[in-house]
Design a protein around this motif. Structure first.
Motif, mmCIF file in Angstrom:
data_model
loop_
_atom_site.group_PDB
_atom_site.id
_atom_site.type_symbol
_atom_site.label_atom_id
_atom_site.label_comp_id
_atom_site.label_asym_id
_atom_site.label_seq_id
_atom_site.Cartn_x
_atom_site.Cartn_y
_atom_site.Cartn_z
ATOM 1 N N LYS A 150 0.833 -1.212 0.000
ATOM 2 C CA LYS A 150 0.000 0.000 0.000
ATOM 3 C C LYS A 150 0.866 1.258 0.000
ATOM 4 N N LYS A 151 1.978 1.189 0.685
ATOM 5 C CA LYS A 151 2.882 2.342 0.768
ATOM 6 C C LYS A 151 3.668 2.547 -0.522
ATOM 7 N N ASN A 152 3.836 1.469 -1.304
ATOM 8 C CA ASN A 152 4.652 1.528 -2.525
ATOM 9 C C ASN A 152 3.895 0.961 -3.729
ATOM 10 N N PRO A 153 2.791 1.600 -4.148
ATOM 11 C CA PRO A 153 2.000 1.063 -5.262
ATOM 12 C C PRO A 153 2.816 0.993 -6.560
ATOM 13 N N GLY A 154 2.802 -0.181 -7.174
ATOM 14 C CA GLY A 154 3.489 -0.362 -8.443
ATOM 15 C C GLY A 154 4.957 -0.698 -8.332
ATOM 16 N N LYS A 155 5.515 -0.648 -7.135
ATOM 17 C CA LYS A 155 6.944 -0.919 -6.981
ATOM 18 C C LYS A 155 7.239 -2.420 -7.037
ATOM 19 N N TYR A 156 6.301 -3.222 -6.560
ATOM 20 C CA TYR A 156 6.554 -4.659 -6.434
ATOM 21 C C TYR A 156 5.826 -5.447 -7.522
ATOM 22 N N SER A 157 6.338 -6.655 -7.772
ATOM 23 C CA SER A 157 5.788 -7.503 -8.837
ATOM 24 C C SER A 157 5.449 -8.885 -8.298
ATOM 25 N N TYR A 158 4.585 -9.570 -9.025
ATOM 26 C CA TYR A 158 4.323 -10.971 -8.694
ATOM 27 C C TYR A 158 4.343 -11.787 -9.976
ATOM 28 N N GLY A 159 4.762 -13.026 -9.851
ATOM 29 C CA GLY A 159 4.818 -13.910 -11.006
ATOM 30 C C GLY A 159 3.676 -14.906 -10.996
ATOM 31 N N SER A 160 3.270 -15.324 -12.185
ATOM 32 C CA SER A 160 2.281 -16.400 -12.331
ATOM 33 C C SER A 160 2.729 -17.295 -13.472
ATOM 34 N N PRO A 161 2.233 -18.538 -13.517
ATOM 35 C CA PRO A 161 2.633 -19.436 -14.607
ATOM 36 C C PRO A 161 1.898 -19.182 -15.921
ATOM 37 N N GLY A 162 1.245 -18.036 -16.047
ATOM 38 C CA GLY A 162 0.607 -17.719 -17.318
ATOM 39 C C GLY A 162 -0.659 -16.895 -17.143
ATOM 40 N N ILE A 163 -0.988 -16.106 -18.155
ATOM 41 C CA ILE A 163 -2.204 -15.297 -18.139
ATOM 42 C C ILE A 163 -3.427 -16.220 -18.134
ATOM 43 N N GLY A 164 -4.340 -15.967 -17.205
ATOM 44 C CA GLY A 164 -5.553 -16.776 -17.117
ATOM 45 C C GLY A 164 -5.402 -18.036 -16.305
ATOM 46 N N TYR A 181 -1.803 -2.455 -5.662
ATOM 47 C CA TYR A 181 -1.295 -2.380 -7.029
ATOM 48 C C TYR A 181 0.050 -3.100 -7.066
ATOM 49 N N ILE A 182 0.062 -4.275 -7.688
ATOM 50 C CA ILE A 182 1.281 -5.073 -7.855
ATOM 51 C C ILE A 182 1.365 -5.455 -9.323
ATOM 52 N N THR A 183 2.519 -5.295 -9.926
ATOM 53 C CA THR A 183 2.691 -5.585 -11.351
ATOM 54 C C THR A 183 2.731 -7.094 -11.599
ATOM 55 N N HIS A 184 1.958 -7.555 -12.574
ATOM 56 C CA HIS A 184 1.926 -8.974 -12.930
ATOM 57 C C HIS A 184 3.023 -9.294 -13.943
ATOM 58 N N VAL A 185 3.780 -10.358 -13.671
ATOM 59 C CA VAL A 185 4.804 -10.840 -14.599
ATOM 60 C C VAL A 185 4.435 -12.273 -14.976
ATOM 61 N N PRO A 186 3.859 -12.476 -16.167
ATOM 62 C CA PRO A 186 3.473 -13.840 -16.565
ATOM 63 C C PRO A 186 4.662 -14.632 -17.082
#
Length: 325
Positions: A150-164, A181-186
């Motif tokens: 919450k203090k750092n919106p957009g600074k951090y990312s999360y990974g997933s094994p694919g879109i959907g 707000y966390i950036t998605h890295v597929p």
């Protein structure tokens, strides 16, 4: 004379019934090898559960089962093959919540509707996931995670094994409920994502407890919460995400299931369901599923309802996060 006439009419009716019944439905099932299609590469969680299903069919139907891995598009390629197959019980799908519920919400190229174009046979197991942080991220629990992001919106990312994928949707539900707000890295699968998380190239991820285990032990990841409604037996010290006030009501577990093309004859469906129930009642089978990181089902759950419910959940999340593949 009357009896003779009745007998002739009965014979004619019986002959007509046989004439309109497909040859594959007239024989005793199974009369030839069953092809069990799995939409992922060998060695992954869906493959492991699929091979348990294959062993169940082998034992309880006295069947020859040929497992065929046909990876592609988060299981969609394999599912489409089964959808397009003859509904004779000889081409079946061992699948997951990805291609049986999630991908329809984001994959515009997907031609089949899981709720209409498949015959649900049964649920094999739930697939709990875990929200983890890389060792480099300065958080130790859910309170610190929510406060940091919450203090750092957009600074951090999360990974997933694919879109959907189910992990993708699971993470988006965290973002939606907590207003983060966390950036998605597929990624193209879990292996590279897990390596990147352990190496500090991505900050958070939702992965299976089985995959996370070694990294938790060596300190390269930190477990923050599990996606099931309650804590997991093997991780009693890891809270359910829904325990946090900002994530109240959170519950989105993946699952593994067993399906066939639509219009599968009822008598074949009944045999397959009975075999699945018998297999899932076997302690050895249940132990194998647990060893793969899954929570064994009973085989009598309403899979059709689960598919419809999760499709609605995923469609809502896809609209919220503007997810399109």
């Amino acid at each position: 004379m009357l009896a003779s006439s009745f007998s002739r009419r009965a014979l004619v009716a019986a002959a007509a019934a046989v004439a309109v019944t497909p040859l594959w439905a007239q024989s005793s099932y199974p009369a030839k090898p069953i092809r069990l299609v799995i939409g992922y590469a060998p060695g992954g969680s869906v493959d492991m559960v699929g091979r348990v299903i294959a062993d169940i069919l082998t034992k309880h139907l006295d069947a020859t089962v040929v497992v065929e891995n046909q990876a592609g598009a988060a299981g969609v390629v394999a599912a489409q093959r089964v959808v397009s197959s003859k509904p004779d019980g000889y081409t079946l799908l061992a699948g997951s919540s990805n291609e049986l519920a999630g991908t329809k919400a984001v994959n515009t190229a997907q031609k089949y509707d899981p709720s209409k174009d498949l015959t649900p046979i049964g649920l094999a197991a739930l697939a709990p996931n875990m929200w983890v942080a890389g060792a480099h991220v300065p958080v130790k629990n859910l309170d610190e995670f929510v406060a940091l992001v919450k203090k750092n919106p957009g600074k951090y990312s999360y990974g997933s094994p694919g879109i959907g994928s189910t992990p993708h949707f699971s993470a988006e539900l965290i973002k939606k409920l907590a207003g983060l707000y966390i950036t998605h890295v597929p990624y193209r699968g879990s292996a590279t994502m897990t390596t990147d998380l352990g190496g500090g190239n991505v900050d958070f991820a939702i992965i299976s407890p089985l995959a996370a285990g070694p990294f938790l032990q060596n300190g390269r990841m930190k477990a923050l919460g599990v996606t099931t409604a309650t804590r997991l037996p093997g991780f009693k010290d890891v809270p359910a995400l829904g325990e946090h006030p900002a994530l109240k009501g959170y519950s989105l577990a993946g699952w593994f299931a067993f399906a066939a093309p639509k219009d599968l004859p009822p008598e074949i469906l009944a045999k397959l369901q009975a075999a699945l129930r018998a297999g899932l009642a076997d302690p050895v089978i249940r132990q194998r599923l647990e060893a793969s990181g899954a929570i064994p089902a009973k085989g009598d759950e309403n899979l059709a309802q689960l598919i419809r419910t999760d499709m609605d959940k995923y469609a809502d999340l896809a609209a919220y996060a503007k997810i399109v593949e």
